[in-house]
Design an enzyme around this catalytic site. Sequence first.
Site, short mmCIF file in Angstrom:
data_model
loop_
_atom_site.label_atom_id
_atom_site.label_comp_id
_atom_site.label_asym_id
_atom_site.label_seq_id
_atom_site.Cartn_x
_atom_site.Cartn_y
_atom_site.Cartn_z
N GLN A 185 0.75 -1.25 -0.19
CA GLN A 185 -0.04 -0.04 -0.03
C GLN A 185 0.65 1.48 0.05
OE1 GLN A 185 -3.08 0.30 -0.71
NE2 GLN A 185 -3.78 -1.89 -0.55
N SER A 205 3.35 -4.76 -5.05
CA SER A 205 2.18 -5.13 -6.21
C SER A 205 2.08 -4.05 -7.31
CB SER A 205 0.92 -5.22 -5.63
OG SER A 205 -0.01 -5.94 -6.28
N HIS A 207 -0.58 -3.51 -9.33
CA HIS A 207 -1.75 -2.92 -9.61
C HIS A 207 -2.42 -1.95 -8.55
CE1 HIS A 207 -4.27 -5.42 -6.82
NE2 HIS A 207 -3.33 -6.06 -6.74
N THR A 244 8.43 -18.93 -16.46
CA THR A 244 8.46 -17.77 -17.52
C THR A 244 8.09 -16.68 -16.91
OG1 THR A 244 8.27 -19.58 -19.19
CG2 THR A 244 7.97 -17.08 -19.95
N CYS A 330 -15.90 -10.15 3.81
CA CYS A 330 -15.79 -11.61 3.84
C CYS A 330 -15.80 -12.21 2.53
CB CYS A 330 -16.82 -12.49 4.64
SG CYS A 330 -16.87 -11.79 6.33
#
Length: 388
Positions: A185, A205, A207, A244, A330
């Site tokens: 984040q 990350s 995205h 790969t 959830c």
Amino acid sequence: MTTNRELTYLDYNASAPLREESLFALQEAYKAAGNASSIHSSGRRARAIIEDARHKIADLIEGNPANVIFTSGASEANVTALSPTWLKNGEPYILTQVFVSSIEHPSVNAGGRFSAQNVQSIPVDEDGRVVVSELRSMLEKLGEDETVLVSVMAANSETGVLQPLQEIGVLVEDMGHILHVDAVQMAGKEPLSMAKIGCNSMSISSHKMGGPQGVGVLVLGKGDFRPIPLLTGGGQESWRRAGTENTAGIAGFAVAAAQSTDPDERARVCGLRDHLEERLYEISPDAVIFGKNVSRLGNTTCFAVEGISAETALINFDLFGVAVSSGSACSSGKVGASHVLLAMGVSESLARGAIRVSLGWATTKDDVEHFLGAWVKIYKRMKLTQKG
């Protein structure tokens, strides 16, 4: 209640919209054939894309490009790092336990490859920051022959609260243990230096910063010291992660990493967040903004109003064309009480009402005003329902 207005997307901490420049890089990479492990010109072109990306991502966190390992995402990177066996100069280095903060992402909270009985939770205070004195006490209780892995996130995805990473890094190193940081984040939203923290590994990350989904990195610290690979069977990533490489995804990731360092973009987003919170209090004086008294990400607001259900509020926001999220969702789609807020000592009833608004690179003032306009209606209607 629905409008013809285009969706107002304010859920960047879940996944940021793909940047146009990242999309272009993806498309260009997809147009060309080539496996980065091949020695012909197409393979060398793919290899050049990957190696250039290593440098851009290392620059983002002041890391070493040679220590950037590409993965399928941060969850894989976290599970790779959370290994009871690391290699130090090629020799096995055994870690007996893993200490994780009580507000970690599920991929860390689960303990990675450690058995459940060897996972311990580090408490946080009412603001959601790790209690460093408690961590010190936990480390002091260990036997002389025990070495542990400590895993603490850089910034919380729900509240945006930043952790005292440099203090934690000094403590863990001085006491002879290992530190992993989930920086998913924080990377691209705030200045971040792996060197200053002194951690042994860090996960990021793509995205979350406007790159494509399905690609992330585990970045290692100094020296020949690394976890044993999670995926084996191939020599990719210098034998540290088989399979790969996702060349196109990596190309898009690199562009997003480079663009997210723009200080003007960060300041603009922070200004929008501050305006949102100021108006939020004017509309709903009884709102509670979690973590507001400590350093937070400049794009994140997590708030609740006692008696207002997050599940009902989110449905109404969606009908108004506004995409936000709850503090915790959830797998069934039901909104539950956030484990993060409960760890901070928030009551279960208030935690069940938590709504997270997270802004980003494409957010405009009109987006914020649309959210506020929807909140005025939702708040008034739900307060009236309470009184009735």
